[in-house]
Write a protein that holds these residues in place. Structure first.
Motif, PDB file in Angstrom:
ATOM      1  N   VAL A 244       0.850  -1.194   0.000  1.00 21.40           N
ATOM      2  CA  VAL A 244       0.000   0.000   0.000  1.00 21.40           C
ATOM      3  C   VAL A 244       0.885   1.243   0.000  1.00 21.40           C
ATOM      4  O   VAL A 244       1.729   1.426   0.878  1.00 21.40           O
ATOM      5  N   GLY A 245       0.702   2.116  -0.994  1.00 17.13           N
ATOM      6  CA  GLY A 245       1.449   3.359  -1.039  1.00 17.13           C
ATOM      7  C   GLY A 245       0.958   4.321   0.039  1.00 17.13           C
ATOM      8  O   GLY A 245      -0.231   4.315   0.385  1.00 17.13           O
ATOM      9  N   ILE A 246       1.868   5.127   0.576  1.00 13.64           N
ATOM     10  CA  ILE A 246       1.534   6.056   1.651  1.00 13.64           C
ATOM     11  C   ILE A 246       1.802   7.483   1.189  1.00 13.64           C
ATOM     12  O   ILE A 246       2.905   7.809   0.763  1.00 13.64           O
TER      13      ILE A 246
ATOM     14  N   ALA B 222      12.721   3.520   6.712  1.00 14.90           N
ATOM     15  CA  ALA B 222      12.621   2.103   6.361  1.00 14.90           C
ATOM     16  C   ALA B 222      12.600   1.877   4.851  1.00 14.90           C
ATOM     17  O   ALA B 222      12.464   0.747   4.394  1.00 14.90           O
ATOM     18  N   GLY B 223      12.748   2.941   4.072  1.00  9.30           N
ATOM     19  CA  GLY B 223      12.728   2.818   2.622  1.00  9.30           C
ATOM     20  C   GLY B 223      11.825   3.853   1.994  1.00  9.30           C
ATOM     21  O   GLY B 223      10.846   4.292   2.605  1.00  9.30           O
ATOM     22  N   THR B 224      12.149   4.260   0.784  1.00  7.00           N
ATOM     23  CA  THR B 224      11.393   5.328   0.134  1.00  7.00           C
ATOM     24  C   THR B 224      10.355   4.815  -0.857  1.00  7.00           C
ATOM     25  O   THR B 224       9.565   5.592  -1.375  1.00  7.00           O
ATOM     26  N   GLU B 225      10.361   3.510  -1.132  1.00  6.33           N
ATOM     27  CA  GLU B 225       9.443   2.983  -2.131  1.00  6.33           C
ATOM     28  C   GLU B 225       7.992   3.192  -1.704  1.00  6.33           C
ATOM     29  O   GLU B 225       7.571   2.760  -0.631  1.00  6.33           O
ATOM     30  N   GLY B 226       7.229   3.867  -2.565  1.00  2.61           N
ATOM     31  CA  GLY B 226       5.810   4.049  -2.303  1.00  2.61           C
ATOM     32  C   GLY B 226       5.507   4.987  -1.156  1.00  2.61           C
ATOM     33  O   GLY B 226       4.515   4.805  -0.450  1.00  2.61           O
ATOM     34  N   ILE B 227       6.348   6.027  -0.981  1.00  5.47           N
ATOM     35  CA  ILE B 227       6.182   6.964   0.130  1.00  5.47           C
ATOM     36  C   ILE B 227       6.124   8.394  -0.403  1.00  5.47           C
ATOM     37  O   ILE B 227       6.920   8.778  -1.259  1.00  5.47           O
ATOM     38  N   GLY B 228       5.196   9.188   0.133  1.00  3.95           N
ATOM     39  CA  GLY B 228       5.117  10.595  -0.226  1.00  3.95           C
ATOM     40  C   GLY B 228       4.840  11.443   0.994  1.00  3.95           C
ATOM     41  O   GLY B 228       4.212  10.978   1.951  1.00  3.95           O
ATOM     42  N   TYR B 229       5.341  12.685   0.982  1.00  8.12           N
ATOM     43  CA  TYR B 229       5.128  13.617   2.096  1.00  8.12           C
ATOM     44  C   TYR B 229       4.882  14.992   1.491  1.00  8.12           C
ATOM     45  O   TYR B 229       5.780  15.578   0.890  1.00  8.12           O
TER      46      TYR B 229
ATOM     47  N   VAL C  88       3.414   7.318  -5.848  1.00  8.58           N
ATOM     48  CA  VAL C  88       3.593   6.413  -4.709  1.00  8.58           C
ATOM     49  C   VAL C  88       2.906   5.075  -4.961  1.00  8.58           C
ATOM     50  O   VAL C  88       3.367   4.034  -4.465  1.00  8.58           O
ATOM     51  N   ALA C  89       1.827   5.067  -5.750  1.00  9.00           N
ATOM     52  CA  ALA C  89       1.142   3.815  -6.057  1.00  9.00           C
ATOM     53  C   ALA C  89       2.028   2.871  -6.863  1.00  9.00           C
ATOM     54  O   ALA C  89       1.907   1.646  -6.761  1.00  9.00           O
ATOM     55  N   THR C  90       2.924   3.433  -7.656  1.00  7.76           N
ATOM     56  CA  THR C  90       3.808   2.614  -8.492  1.00  7.76           C
ATOM     57  C   THR C  90       5.190   2.446  -7.875  1.00  7.76           C
ATOM     58  O   THR C  90       6.142   2.073  -8.558  1.00  7.76           O
TER      59      THR C  90
ATOM     60  N   ASP D 258      19.107   2.551  -8.814  1.00  7.66           N
ATOM     61  CA  ASP D 258      17.865   2.572  -8.060  1.00  7.66           C
ATOM     62  C   ASP D 258      17.598   3.988  -7.576  1.00  7.66           C
ATOM     63  O   ASP D 258      18.184   4.445  -6.607  1.00  7.66           O
ATOM     64  N   ASP D 259      16.704   4.713  -8.252  1.00 11.14           N
ATOM     65  CA  ASP D 259      16.424   6.100  -7.896  1.00 11.14           C
ATOM     66  C   ASP D 259      15.928   6.237  -6.462  1.00 11.14           C
ATOM     67  O   ASP D 259      16.260   7.186  -5.765  1.00 11.14           O
ATOM     68  N   HIS D 260      15.108   5.274  -5.996  1.00  5.17           N
ATOM     69  CA  HIS D 260      14.544   5.388  -4.662  1.00  5.17           C
ATOM     70  C   HIS D 260      15.620   5.225  -3.601  1.00  5.17           C
ATOM     71  O   HIS D 260      15.615   5.913  -2.588  1.00  5.17           O
ATOM     72  N   ARG D 261      16.552   4.311  -3.832  1.00  4.55           N
ATOM     73  CA  ARG D 261      17.648   4.135  -2.895  1.00  4.55           C
ATOM     74  C   ARG D 261      18.506   5.398  -2.866  1.00  4.55           C
ATOM     75  O   ARG D 261      19.028   5.801  -1.836  1.00  4.55           O
ATOM     76  N   ARG D 262      18.641   6.040  -4.026  1.00  5.84           N
ATOM     77  CA  ARG D 262      19.415   7.278  -4.098  1.00  5.84           C
ATOM     78  C   ARG D 262      18.734   8.374  -3.283  1.00  5.84           C
ATOM     79  O   ARG D 262      19.393   9.109  -2.536  1.00  5.84           O
TER      80      ARG D 262
END
Length: 218
Positions: A77-79, A97-104, A123-125, A201-205
Motif C-alpha cells: 500500500v502506497g503512503i 525504512a525505505g522510500t518505495e511508495g512513500i510521499g510527504y 507512490v502507487a507505483t 535505483d532512484d529510490h535508494r538514491r
C-alpha cells in the motif's frame, strides 16, 4: 486506482475525496482517526492511503504511526502523508525504512489537483514524493563542522533538492532549464561530494541523500 483518505477534518477529507473522484480515482473509504484508518486498509485493500499526520486523540503523530503500521502489515500500500506544517524530522522518520511508495506533502498542495494526482500515482507505483519545502528544511537544518553539503554549489543544491523529491534527470533538466547531460554531471558531482555511491535505483538514491542530510549516515 483505489484510495483511502484519513483526516479528522470532515471538510478536508470529503473535499479531497470529491476532487479525486472527479480525477478518476476510486475512493475506497474515509477515516476520521488512525484506528478507523487501519481497519479500512485491512478491509478495502487500497493501492494508496492518504493520511493526515495529526489525528485524534492527541493530534501529534497518530498518522505517522499509522503509516508505519501500514508499511509493516501491508507493504504494497502506497503512503501519501499530508501535513499542515513542515516537519522535516517526520519525513526522515517516514523514509527511514525505505522510500518505495512513500510521499510527504504539505496540505497546500491539495488544491493543486494535477500535482496531487501525480503524487498519488507516483507512490502507487513505488515511487517517492517529497514536498520542496520539506527538502529545503532538511538542507537548512543539517549544518555541522566540515559538512560536505557546504561544499555543494548553489546549482548542485538546486539539483539535490529536486533529486530528493524523486524527479528524474530529465524532469530536473526541464525544471531548471538546463540540459539533461548537465544534470547528469551535477548528480555525479553531488554523489561524489557526499560520498554516496551512484546507483540505478532512484529510490535508494533518494533515501541515501535524505538520510545523509538528516544525520550524516549512508
Amino acid at each position: 486506482m483505489r484510495v483511502v483518505i484519513a483526516d479528522d477534518a470532515v471538510i478536508l477529507r470529503e473535499g479531497v475525496a470529491r476532487l479525486l473522484t472527479e480525477a478518476g480515482f476510486e475512493i475506497a473509504g474515509l477515516a476520521a482517526d488512525a484506528d478507523e484508518l487501519l481497519e479500512l486498509v485491512a478491509t478495502a485493500q487500497p493501492e494508496v492511503a492518504i493520511i493526515d499526520i495529526r489525528m485524534p486523540p492527541t493530534f501529534t503523530d497518530e498518522g505517522l504511526r499509522a503509516a508505519r503500521t501500514i508499511r509493516e502489515r501491508w507493504p504494497r500500500v502506497g503512503i501519501l502523508i499530508l501535513s499542515q506544517h513542515v516537519q522535516a524530522s517526520y519525513a526522515v522518520e517516514l523514509l527511514a525504512a525505505g522510500t518505495e511508495g512513500i510521499g510527504y506533502l504539505l496540505k497546500d498542495r491539495v488544491g493543486k489537483l494535477d500535482e496531487l494526482a501525480a503524487s498519488i500515482r507516483t507512490v502507487a507505483t513505488g515511487g517517492s514524493v517529497l514536498d520542496p519545502s520539506v527538502v529545503t528544511q532538511l538542507v537548512a537544518d543539517r549544518r555541522r563542522a566540515d559538512d560536505p553539503v557546504d561544499r555543494l554549489t548553489a546549482r548542485e543544491l538546486d539539483v539535490l533538492s529536486l533529486m530528493a523529491q524523486g524527479l528524474t534527470n530529465k524532469a530536473i533538466a526541464d525544471r531548471l532549464f538546463i540540459s539533461e547531460h548537465t544534470v547528469e554531471k551535477h548528480v555525479g558531482s553531488i554523489l561524489s561530494t557526499l560520498q554516496i555511491s551512484a546507483t540505478a535505483d532512484d529510490h535508494r538514491r533518494v533515501l541515501a541523500v535524505i538520510t545523509y542530510l538528516d544525520g550524516g549516515r549512508t
